[in-house]
Write a protein that holds these residues in place. Structure first.
Motif, PDB file in Angstrom:
ATOM      1  N   CYS A 264      28.906  61.223 -25.347  1.00 50.17           N
ATOM      2  CA  CYS A 264      28.923  61.364 -26.803  1.00 50.17           C
ATOM      3  C   CYS A 264      29.873  60.340 -27.414  1.00 50.17           C
ATOM      4  CB  CYS A 264      29.391  62.760 -27.199  1.00 50.17           C
ATOM      5  SG  CYS A 264      28.715  64.082 -26.179  1.00 50.17           S
ATOM      6  N   CYS A 267      28.879  56.809 -28.765  1.00 52.02           N
ATOM      7  CA  CYS A 267      28.423  56.604 -30.143  1.00 52.02           C
ATOM      8  C   CYS A 267      29.404  57.149 -31.169  1.00 52.02           C
ATOM      9  CB  CYS A 267      27.076  57.271 -30.384  1.00 52.02           C
ATOM     10  SG  CYS A 267      25.695  56.416 -29.609  1.00 52.02           S
ATOM     11  N   HIS A 268      29.905  58.341 -30.883  1.00 56.08           N
ATOM     12  CA  HIS A 268      30.735  59.012 -31.899  1.00 56.08           C
ATOM     13  C   HIS A 268      32.192  58.583 -31.858  1.00 56.08           C
ATOM     14  CE1 HIS A 268      27.669  61.700 -33.517  1.00 56.08           C
ATOM     15  NE2 HIS A 268      27.204  61.792 -32.295  1.00 56.08           N
ATOM     16  N   ARG A 319      27.712  60.343 -36.581  1.00 55.27           N
ATOM     17  CA  ARG A 319      28.508  61.106 -37.530  1.00 55.27           C
ATOM     18  C   ARG A 319      29.985  61.170 -37.154  1.00 55.27           C
ATOM     19  NH1 ARG A 319      26.246  65.116 -39.782  1.00 55.27           N
ATOM     20  NH2 ARG A 319      24.394  63.846 -39.667  1.00 55.27           N
ATOM     21  N   MET A 348      20.197  59.635 -31.879  1.00 59.68           N
ATOM     22  CA  MET A 348      20.939  60.667 -31.133  1.00 59.68           C
ATOM     23  C   MET A 348      20.043  61.258 -30.044  1.00 59.68           C
ATOM     24  SD  MET A 348      23.582  63.313 -31.430  1.00 59.68           S
ATOM     25  CE  MET A 348      23.595  64.935 -30.668  1.00 59.68           C
TER      26      MET A 348
HETATM   27  C1  HEC Z   1      23.088  56.879 -29.195  1.00 59.59           C
HETATM   28  C2  HEC Z   1      24.113  57.374 -30.055  1.00 59.59           C
HETATM   29  C3  HEC Z   1      24.493  58.845 -29.993  1.00 59.59           C
HETATM   30  C4  HEC Z   1      24.890  59.569 -28.903  1.00 59.59           C
HETATM   31  C5  HEC Z   1      24.992  59.126 -27.445  1.00 59.59           C
HETATM   32  C6  HEC Z   1      25.229  60.872 -29.408  1.00 59.59           C
HETATM   33  N1  HEC Z   1      25.031  60.935 -30.761  1.00 59.59           N
HETATM   34 FE1  HEC Z   1      25.416  62.540 -31.956  1.00 59.59          FE
HETATM   35  N2  HEC Z   1      24.663  61.522 -33.546  1.00 59.59           N
HETATM   36  C7  HEC Z   1      24.231  60.229 -33.533  1.00 59.59           C
HETATM   37  C8  HEC Z   1      23.737  59.877 -34.846  1.00 59.59           C
HETATM   38  C9  HEC Z   1      23.152  58.543 -35.259  1.00 59.59           C
HETATM   39  C10 HEC Z   1      23.891  61.017 -35.662  1.00 59.59           C
HETATM   40  C11 HEC Z   1      23.507  61.166 -37.131  1.00 59.59           C
HETATM   41  C12 HEC Z   1      22.120  61.758 -37.260  1.00 59.59           C
HETATM   42  C13 HEC Z   1      21.685  62.024 -38.672  1.00 59.59           C
HETATM   43  O1  HEC Z   1      22.399  62.630 -39.444  1.00 59.59           O
HETATM   44  O2  HEC Z   1      20.598  61.619 -39.002  1.00 59.59           O
HETATM   45  C14 HEC Z   1      24.496  62.028 -34.809  1.00 59.59           C
HETATM   46  C15 HEC Z   1      24.834  63.285 -35.247  1.00 59.59           C
HETATM   47  C16 HEC Z   1      25.511  64.231 -34.469  1.00 59.59           C
HETATM   48  C17 HEC Z   1      25.953  65.521 -34.953  1.00 59.59           C
HETATM   49  C18 HEC Z   1      25.812  66.058 -36.358  1.00 59.59           C
HETATM   50  C19 HEC Z   1      24.779  67.164 -36.448  1.00 59.59           C
HETATM   51  C20 HEC Z   1      24.740  67.791 -37.806  1.00 59.59           C
HETATM   52  O3  HEC Z   1      24.237  68.900 -37.918  1.00 59.59           O
HETATM   53  O4  HEC Z   1      25.205  67.187 -38.765  1.00 59.59           O
HETATM   54  C21 HEC Z   1      26.570  66.145 -33.879  1.00 59.59           C
HETATM   55  C22 HEC Z   1      27.205  67.515 -33.881  1.00 59.59           C
HETATM   56  C23 HEC Z   1      26.485  65.244 -32.762  1.00 59.59           C
HETATM   57  N3  HEC Z   1      25.834  64.088 -33.153  1.00 59.59           N
HETATM   58  C24 HEC Z   1      27.005  65.538 -31.530  1.00 59.59           C
HETATM   59  C25 HEC Z   1      26.811  64.741 -30.415  1.00 59.59           C
HETATM   60  C26 HEC Z   1      27.202  65.137 -29.079  1.00 59.59           C
HETATM   61  C27 HEC Z   1      27.923  66.419 -28.717  1.00 59.59           C
HETATM   62  C28 HEC Z   1      26.814  64.123 -28.253  1.00 59.59           C
HETATM   63  C29 HEC Z   1      26.915  64.077 -26.746  1.00 59.59           C
HETATM   64  C30 HEC Z   1      26.173  65.099 -26.064  1.00 59.59           C
HETATM   65  C31 HEC Z   1      26.202  63.100 -29.088  1.00 59.59           C
HETATM   66  N4  HEC Z   1      26.229  63.514 -30.379  1.00 59.59           N
HETATM   67  C32 HEC Z   1      25.689  61.907 -28.608  1.00 59.59           C
HETATM   68  C33 HEC Z   1      24.240  59.368 -32.449  1.00 59.59           C
HETATM   69  C34 HEC Z   1      24.564  59.718 -31.150  1.00 59.59           C
END
Ligand code: HEC
Ligand code: HEC
Length: 381
Positions: A264, A267-268, A319, A348
């Protein structure tokens, strides 16, 4: 002079899709697009007089056809107080008449309002590739999407909300059928610079090959909507922890956040602060940019798409998880769905759920650790 405003007479054809298709198939899509518009209007009607296709699968996908009548047309009320024109009253400034998401108020919003015509939705209880349930859309309308321009409609009458849910399904199904029928015309029915023979012409009637292709597309899209509930993610029991047990779980969750499997942090950002720069786009934007080999920053390349109504390409940022704002819900079940499915239409990714730790996915228990860490991140500022 109601009804004389030509903008409201017909749904505008999906020119952006048609242009993108022309580029990938290296042929003209004008004839295919024209015939698709005609057939889609025969099946789905107009903004003032929507129709619901007369097919068994289509019937199952909507709760009450009267809801289409209530949601469509100009804003007014019937004698008994029933509201009409709900979509134009509450949604059209952002989502536009045909649900393209490019309404007059959309240009400065980030994220942009949804283009329903792709048939792809983000905040839902079903598996990534599936439609949302009616309940998902209804709950979304009540809640709004915090952190975005999408407001809450909790104050609307329950019947008005139900009517709007059916209208979202209607616009989405109509728009997806339009896209798929246009593509099928090029790929399966010999459309190109010239029209095909009569047997292969797109038709809303059965009996020809062109008619059969249309029926198949309509059947597939409406069946997807009708069967959405069968694809709900089964969320396992979430053990409420406190004290040391909770702290230990959060610590494990933090390790998974940074670990190879979930990554995670990749990206985050290391602290979930979304600090890493991103050059990625969502699927709605990719369709007229990177997916067809065009550079979003290349103004000349974008011009025909922008002229056809495409919104200015904008990157999608992972995010900031520390601000406590979840667009799709910060409760454990919503986060479980986000992590195991990813977020449809965005970069994501999904984490695979495994029954035993194997270095390729996470177990339910490990996902709960991660959920607790994310929840803790969102409240620890
Ligand atoms: C390849 C990049 C990437 C990876 C790897 C990634 N994310 Fe994300 N994530 C994003 C993006 C882009 C968004 C925004 C999506 C949107 O709002 O359209 C997001 C949004 C989120 C959100 C917001 C959801 C909401 O309801 O607003 C959460 C929580 C989150 N990610 C958790 C995680 C977790 C935990 C992991 C690991 C398991 C992870 N992400 C891995 C790109 C990624
Ligand atoms: C002020 C602008 C605005 C208005 C008005 C508005 N929306 Fe939205 N809507 C948005 C934005 C922005 C998004 C995209 C949020 C995102 O990507 O997370 C959205 C997303 C959606 C989605 C997609 C949710 C998903 O899971 O992907 C639906 C469905 C929706 N809106 C329905 C409606 C309906 C129905 C109305 C009228 C009752 C309406 N919206 C009014 C801005 C608006």
């Amino acid at each position: 002079m109601v009804g004389c405003d030509s903008r409201f007479d017909t749904f505008q054809p999906n020119e952006v899709f048609s242009l993108a298709l022309a580029k990938t198939r290296s042929t003209s899509t004008d004839l295919a697009s024209q015939d698709a518009s005609r057939v889609v209007e025969e099946l789905y009607g107009t903004p003032d007089e929507p129709l619901w296709p007369d097919l068994p699968a289509a019937k199952k996908a909507v709760s009450d056809e009267r809801n289409l009548f209530r949601s469509s047309g100009p804003v007014s009320s019937e004698k008994d107080g029933t509201h009409l024109g709900l979509f134009r009253e509450h949604c059209v400034t952002c989502h536009a008449l045909e649900g393209s998401g490019a309404g007059p108020a959309s240009a400065f919003q980030n994220p942009y309002p949804r283009d329903f015509r792709h048939g792809v939705f983000k905040w839902k209880s079903t598996k990534r590739g599936h439609k949302p349930t009616r309940r998902d859309i209804r709950e979304l309308l009540v809640r709004g999407i915090p952190g975005t321009a999408m407001p809450s409609f909790a104050l609307l009458e329950p019947e008005d909300l139900d009517a709007l849910v059916d209208y979202v399904v209607f616009l989405s199904a109509r728009g997806e059928v339009e896209r798929r029928v246009t593509a099928a015309a090029i790929d399966e029915l010999d459309y190109g610079e010239t029209s095909p023979v009569a047997e292969l012409m797109l038709s809303s009637q059965s009996g020809t090959e062109g008619g059969q292709v249309v029926q198949d597309v309509v059947g597939r899209v409406h069946t997807d909507w009708a069967e959405a509930e069968e694809h709900e993610v089964v969320v396992p029991y979430f053990p409420e922890l406190s004290g040391e047990q909770l702290a230990a779980s959060v610590t494990r969750g933090k390790a998974f956040f940074h670990g190879k499997v979930a990554n995670c942090a990749g990206c985050h950002g290391p602290a979930g602060d979304g600090s890493l720069p991103t050059l990625d786009y969502d699927d709605w934007t990719k369709e007229y940019t990177t997916r067809i080999g065009l550079t979003p920053d290349d103004r000349a390349a974008m011009k025909p798409f922008r002229d056809a109504g495409a919104l200015r390409p904008r990157t999608i940022a992972p995010r900031t998880l520390g601000d406590g704002v979840f667009h799709g819900g910060g409760d454990s079940a919503s986060l479980y769905r986000r992590i195991t499915q990813g977020i449809a239409g965005t970069p994501m990714p999904a984490v695979e759920v495994v029954s035993e730790s194997n270095g390729k996915g996470l177990t339910d228990g490990q996902i709960w650790d991660l959920v607790r860490y994310v929840q803790q991140l969102s409240t620890s500022h």
